[in-house]
Design a protein around this motif. Structure first.
Motif, PDB file in Angstrom:
ATOM      1  N   UNK A 191       1.021  -1.260  -0.151  1.00  0.00           N
ATOM      2  CA  UNK A 191       0.027  -0.078   0.110  1.00  0.00           C
ATOM      3  C   UNK A 191       1.218   1.417  -0.125  1.00  0.00           C
ATOM      4  N   UNK A 192       2.436   1.140  -0.047  1.00  0.00           N
ATOM      5  CA  UNK A 192       3.150   2.478  -0.076  1.00  0.00           C
ATOM      6  C   UNK A 192       3.436   2.813  -1.571  1.00  0.00           C
ATOM      7  N   UNK A 193       4.031   3.697  -2.169  1.00  0.00           N
ATOM      8  CA  UNK A 193       4.179   4.331  -3.700  1.00  0.00           C
ATOM      9  C   UNK A 193       4.924   3.203  -3.886  1.00  0.00           C
ATOM     10  N   UNK A 194       5.145   3.798  -5.348  1.00  0.00           N
ATOM     11  CA  UNK A 194       6.203   2.646  -6.326  1.00  0.00           C
ATOM     12  C   UNK A 194       7.157   3.570  -6.517  1.00  0.00           C
ATOM     13  N   UNK A 195       8.151   3.317  -7.012  1.00  0.00           N
ATOM     14  CA  UNK A 195       8.858   3.468  -8.134  1.00  0.00           C
ATOM     15  C   UNK A 195       8.771   4.753  -9.373  1.00  0.00           C
ATOM     16  N   UNK A 243       4.420  -6.668   4.113  1.00  0.00           N
ATOM     17  CA  UNK A 243       3.861  -5.547   5.093  1.00  0.00           C
ATOM     18  C   UNK A 243       3.921  -5.524   6.174  1.00  0.00           C
ATOM     19  N   UNK A 244       5.104  -5.628   7.368  1.00  0.00           N
ATOM     20  CA  UNK A 244       5.217  -5.466   8.686  1.00  0.00           C
ATOM     21  C   UNK A 244       6.319  -5.052   8.271  1.00  0.00           C
ATOM     22  N   UNK A 245       7.391  -4.429   7.496  1.00  0.00           N
ATOM     23  CA  UNK A 245       8.660  -3.293   7.698  1.00  0.00           C
ATOM     24  C   UNK A 245       7.585  -2.211   6.758  1.00  0.00           C
ATOM     25  N   UNK A 251       5.404   4.622   9.244  1.00  0.00           N
ATOM     26  CA  UNK A 251       4.933   5.253  10.462  1.00  0.00           C
ATOM     27  C   UNK A 251       6.774   6.331  11.032  1.00  0.00           C
ATOM     28  N   UNK A 252       8.030   5.905  11.268  1.00  0.00           N
ATOM     29  CA  UNK A 252       9.151   6.653  10.697  1.00  0.00           C
ATOM     30  C   UNK A 252       8.478   8.008   9.863  1.00  0.00           C
ATOM     31  N   UNK A 253       8.338   7.557   8.880  1.00  0.00           N
ATOM     32  CA  UNK A 253       8.119   8.354   7.487  1.00  0.00           C
ATOM     33  C   UNK A 253       7.115   9.107   7.725  1.00  0.00           C
ATOM     34  N   UNK A 254       6.381   9.396   9.056  1.00  0.00           N
ATOM     35  CA  UNK A 254       5.481  10.542   9.142  1.00  0.00           C
ATOM     36  C   UNK A 254       5.750  11.263  10.573  1.00  0.00           C
ATOM     37  N   UNK A 255       6.947  11.510  10.844  1.00  0.00           N
ATOM     38  CA  UNK A 255       7.596  11.899  11.911  1.00  0.00           C
ATOM     39  C   UNK A 255       8.513  13.100  10.681  1.00  0.00           C
ATOM     40  N   UNK A 256       8.549  12.638   9.746  1.00  0.00           N
ATOM     41  CA  UNK A 256       8.985  13.741   8.596  1.00  0.00           C
ATOM     42  C   UNK A 256       7.722  14.062   7.565  1.00  0.00           C
ATOM     43  N   UNK A 257       7.555  15.471   8.309  1.00  0.00           N
ATOM     44  CA  UNK A 257       7.006  16.277   7.529  1.00  0.00           C
ATOM     45  C   UNK A 257       6.075  16.130   5.888  1.00  0.00           C
ATOM     46  N   UNK A 258       5.149  16.075   5.734  1.00  0.00           N
ATOM     47  CA  UNK A 258       5.787  15.925   3.750  1.00  0.00           C
ATOM     48  C   UNK A 258       6.595  14.437   3.045  1.00  0.00           C
ATOM     49  N   UNK A 259       7.062  13.617   4.028  1.00  0.00           N
ATOM     50  CA  UNK A 259       7.899  12.015   3.254  1.00  0.00           C
ATOM     51  C   UNK A 259       7.120  11.490   2.668  1.00  0.00           C
ATOM     52  N   UNK A 260       6.885  10.831   1.562  1.00  0.00           N
ATOM     53  CA  UNK A 260       6.915   9.807   1.006  1.00  0.00           C
ATOM     54  C   UNK A 260       7.874   8.741   1.116  1.00  0.00           C
ATOM     55  N   UNK A 261       7.049   7.442   1.953  1.00  0.00           N
ATOM     56  CA  UNK A 261       7.430   6.479   1.581  1.00  0.00           C
ATOM     57  C   UNK A 261       7.007   5.523   0.534  1.00  0.00           C
ATOM     58  N   UNK A 262       7.415   4.649  -0.295  1.00  0.00           N
ATOM     59  CA  UNK A 262       8.165   3.580  -0.746  1.00  0.00           C
ATOM     60  C   UNK A 262       8.309   2.721  -0.549  1.00  0.00           C
ATOM     61  N   UNK A 269      13.273  -0.399  -0.654  1.00  0.00           N
ATOM     62  CA  UNK A 269      12.195   0.517  -0.265  1.00  0.00           C
ATOM     63  C   UNK A 269      12.681   2.027  -0.297  1.00  0.00           C
ATOM     64  N   UNK A 270      12.202   2.663  -0.093  1.00  0.00           N
ATOM     65  CA  UNK A 270      13.080   4.032  -0.011  1.00  0.00           C
ATOM     66  C   UNK A 270      11.939   5.286   0.444  1.00  0.00           C
ATOM     67  N   UNK A 271      13.019   6.670   1.413  1.00  0.00           N
ATOM     68  CA  UNK A 271      11.801   7.420   1.434  1.00  0.00           C
ATOM     69  C   UNK A 271      12.445   8.880   1.128  1.00  0.00           C
ATOM     70  N   UNK A 272      11.367   9.649   0.435  1.00  0.00           N
ATOM     71  CA  UNK A 272      11.993  11.677  -0.078  1.00  0.00           C
ATOM     72  C   UNK A 272      11.216  11.665   1.065  1.00  0.00           C
ATOM     73  N   UNK A 273      12.528  12.917   1.538  1.00  0.00           N
ATOM     74  CA  UNK A 273      11.943  14.035   2.322  1.00  0.00           C
ATOM     75  C   UNK A 273      12.446  15.121   1.398  1.00  0.00           C
ATOM     76  N   UNK A 274      11.599  15.995   1.524  1.00  0.00           N
ATOM     77  CA  UNK A 274      11.578  17.429   1.830  1.00  0.00           C
ATOM     78  C   UNK A 274      11.929  18.411   2.759  1.00  0.00           C
ATOM     79  N   UNK A 275      13.081  18.984   3.135  1.00  0.00           N
ATOM     80  CA  UNK A 275      12.285  19.978   3.897  1.00  0.00           C
ATOM     81  C   UNK A 275      13.045  20.510   5.053  1.00  0.00           C
ATOM     82  N   UNK A 276      12.938  19.013   5.571  1.00  0.00           N
ATOM     83  CA  UNK A 276      13.462  18.393   7.271  1.00  0.00           C
ATOM     84  C   UNK A 276      15.153  19.262   6.570  1.00  0.00           C
ATOM     85  N   UNK A 277      15.745  19.466   7.772  1.00  0.00           N
ATOM     86  CA  UNK A 277      17.582  19.006   7.933  1.00  0.00           C
ATOM     87  C   UNK A 277      17.977  17.419   8.210  1.00  0.00           C
TER      88      UNK A 277
END
Length: 374
Positions: A191-195, A243-245, A251-262, A269-277
């Motif tokens: 259910x996460x984003x894809x490539x 699925x568990x991972x 959950x961890x991506x939600x700690x970074x505002x606006x992050x995309x998890x895929x 897998x990956x996480x894209x963050x825009x803004x946070x240091x």
């Protein structure tokens, strides 16, 4: 409005809904089109939330009164305040009837609170038309005229029934398009984003980086032990690990505002963050590694981080960011590191990524030439 005028109004409503780019724009176009078609002063579209037993207002359009907002956060009413919803939409249909609209006035009419609401807001009459999708009551179209204007009549109610059917068709089309978009940009297992979604987000993020110096960070994650789980416990358990991972990553991506998890595919897998240091992204990635190590399946995760907030040199394309994060993740996996490796804080990682880029000559679509599977 004559027959020709009403026909043009119906066509205009359908076209406006079809041209809308988002669900919110679509319901606003529907409410506005219905109000204009009915020569109304105000219109609203509401959805029936069966699980809550409430009618929730999605949009108010036209002459708003005190307390009315165009897109209310949570303007909703218990269904028992409007008994005609269950009576009119269900009992009559059981007898072979169809979804017909009705008129109510400030002086009374059908039982319920609509007459009171009309008086309180300075409106004279309203037309209520059920919106039906797939044979079930989805919600209602509501159009009102201010006090002093001509009252709605039975002919108006019949026309409102036609408009509600057009609105229903537009909503159904939008729902199909939204589902198609969701499937096009979503990994079906987690259910996460894809490539595809990641590529689009990174392109947008790097444009924001070039324009406004926004910090763009990419975390690439590789699950450890997935093949062992598949081989010893079966692919169903392997899917469970994925699925568990995916849930932990979300959950961890939600700690970074606006992050995309895929999920990029397989065990990656990956996480894209825009803004946070960069420091904040690294902190969250460390938390991700700790949580992944606690899963009952697998052997934790190897994570690599690449961020424009670190000294990684110019990032002209998403390929370079991917190569840096990949090289960092490769080093983390090879060393079985319990923490992420950060490209900009390890010069060997940057050299490895740049060497791989030179060897591959930045072939489009070619992400890694240096990487094996330790």
């Amino acid at each position: 409005m004559g027959v020709d005028g009403r026909l043009r109004a119906v066509v205009g409503l359908a076209q406006a809904m079809a041209a809308a780019c988002a669900p919110r724009d679509s319901v606003r176009a529907a409410a506005r089109g219905a109000r204009l078609a009915m020569d109304g002063s105000f219109a609203a579209i509401s959805a029936w939330e069966r699980e809550r037993g409430r009618l929730r207002v999605l949009v108010n359009e036209g002459g708003l009164r005190g307390g009315e907002e165009e897109f209310p956060e949570d303007e909703s009413y218990p269904v028992h305040d409007f008994p005609e919803i269950t009576e009119f939409l269900h009992e009559r249909w059981v007898g072979g009837g169809g979804p017909h609209a009705w008129v109510e006035g400030a002086g009374g009419g059908r039982p319920g609170r609509r007459g009171e609401a009309l008086r309180r807001r300075g409106r004279g009459t309203c037309v209520v038309a059920p919106i039906v999708l797939s044979g079930r009551a989805w919600g209602e179209l509501y159009v009102a005229r201010d006090a002093g204007l001509p009252d709605f009549d039975a002919d108006d109610a019949e026309f409102a029934t036609v408009l509600a059917a057009v609105v229903a068709a537009g909503l159904a089309q939008n729902e199909r398009l939204e589902e198609a978009r969701r499937l096009a940009f979503t990994d079906p297992l987690t259910g996460l984003a894809n490539r595809r979604a990641v590529d689009m987000r990174l392109d947008e993020a790097l444009e924001e980086h070039r324009r406004a110096a926004a910090v763009v960070s990419l975390v690439v994650c590789d699950l450890n032990g997935l093949k062992k789980v598949n081989d010893t416990l079966g692919h169903a358990m392997g899917d469970r690990l994925l699925e568990r991972f995916g849930s932990v990553l979300s959950l961890c991506g939600a700690m970074l505002p606006g992050a995309l998890v895929a999920r990029l595919g397989g065990d990656e897998f990956c996480l894209v963050s825009v803004g946070p240091p960069a420091d904040e992204v690294v902190r969250v990635t460390e938390e991700l590694c700790l949580r992944a190590a606690e899963l009952e399946l697998g052997e934790g995760v190897a994570c690599g981080v690449a961020s424009t907030g670190d000294p990684i040199g110019p990032v002209k394309s998403s390929r370079r960011l991917f190569r840096l994060a990949d090289a960092a993740q490769y080093k983390a996996k090879a060393a079985r590191s319990p923490k992420p490796v950060v490209a900009g804080r390890d010069t060997a990682v940057v050299r490895l990524a740049d060497a791989a880029a030179a060897a591959a000559q930045e072939v489009p679509g070619e992400r890694r030439r240096f990487r094996g599977r330790p």
